[in-house]
Motif scaffolding. Structure first.
Motif: not given
Ligand SMILES: [Fe+2]
Ligand SMILES: [Fe+2]
Length: 330
Positions: A87, A94, A174, A177, A145, A91
């Motif tokens: 996770k 992202h 997501e 997540h 999240d 990020e």
């Molecule tokens: Fe996230």
């Protein structure tokens, strides 16, 4: 130069008659749901507003790694460690998609990161709160999240092509997540009395900061009006927050835990849950830099940036060597 643009983005909404032909064509494309691409003409304010929004979003992804990264070495099982590691890596990815999307608007990643480190650009305030026990990791995945997804699902329809496409990829990750977070908190809610207590404690601390993630009510904000017309913003902060509350109430009921708000109840007239607004004074205080972890977060980000200098230098040296030998061969 973009620092200035970001700051001075005007927020007034122009009427059709006030627009130039170019501006009218631009608005017309947006109204017809045609995406705006990097080489297309766009108003300066549209560009500046997007740089600010995408930049803040990218910063939030990267700073958001810190409170969770802090727990990777202390995850209770190998499985939880692997999930959390995946996770936190997501990020970082992202952040990368979003910095790349911002770069298509003509601002470099270095400049955006510089603005963050100088405190001239913001990131989501939620990450200025600490993660004190393992249940916080579950609550962050589930609530933080979860709140981010609501915002990001709406943004898949945003008018700027690169931002919208980044959102499609991000939303897929997501949802993992949020699920892993809910699963972690579920284990604790159905575990020993001590675990249940930890889960409740995490929810008590994170509920109101999660509600703040949508920002203050924008009912009166002119700025929001322009962003909605440009489809940079798809739904109002209040609509998104309500959606989040309505989604979370049945989930907390299933867990047999409570939200720290006795004001939450179903309202037959509105067809939504009533709830208590967070303390906006606290929100503005944290935004100003007075949250429990603002200083730590920036110190850790700057340190990570400085520690990574040799990697960036190495990559640049390699790229320029390659370019030189290619030029020599031609
Ligand atoms: Fe996230
Ligand atoms: Fe993310």
């Amino acid at each position: 130069m973009y620092a200035q643009m970001i700051k001075t983005a005007r927020s007034g909404l122009k009427s059709h008659a006030e627009m130039s032909d170019q501006e009218r064509d631009f608005q017309d494309r947006i109204d017809r749901d045609i995406k705006i691409e990097p080489r297309d003409w766009m108003p300066d304010d549209y560009r500046a507003t997007l740089i600010r929004q995408i930049g803040q979003h990218a910063h939030s992804e990267v700073v958001g790694q810190l409170p969770e990264g802090n727990w990777i070495t202390r995850a209770p099982t190998l499985e939880r460690k692997a999930i959390l590691l995946a996770k936190v890596q997501d990020e970082a990815g992202h952040g990368l998609y979003l910095y790349a999307a911002a770069e298509t608007l003509g601002v470099s990643r270095d400049e955006l990161i510089g603005l963050l480190h100088e405190g001239r650009m913001k990131y989501s305030s939620i990450f200025n709160y600490p993660t004190l026990n393992w249940a916080d990791i579950g609550a962050v995945g589930w609530l933080v999240d979860g709140a981010a997804i609501i915002n990001q699902v709406a943004l898949q329809r945003t008018s700027y092509g690169p931002y919208s496409r980044a959102m499609v990829r991000i939303c897929k990750e997501e949802s993992f997540h949020a699920r892993q977070g809910y699963h972690a908190i579920m284990k604790m809610a159905f575990g020993t009395p001590q675990q249940k207590k930890m889960a409740q404690n995490a929810i008590d601390r994170l509920w109101f900061p999660a509600l703040m993630m949508f920002g203050p009510s924008d009912a009166e904000s002119v700025h929001s009006e322009q962003s909605m017309a440009w489809k940079i913003k798809i739904k109002s902060n209040d609509e998104l927050r309500q959606q989040f509350v309505d989604q979370t109430v049945p989930q907390i009921e299933y867990l047999g835990l409570d939200l720290p708000d006795p004001g939450i109840k179903w309202n037959d007239t509105t067809g939504h849950h009533d709830f208590t607004d967070p303390d906006w004074q606290e929100f503005f205080d944290v935004l100003k830099g007075n949250g429990p972890c603002n200083t730590d977060r920036m110190r850790d980000r700057v340190k990570a940036w400085e520690n990574g200098k040799w990697v960036r230098d190495g990559l640049m040296a390699h790229a320029s060597k390659k370019a030189t030998s290619q030029a020599a061969a031609e």
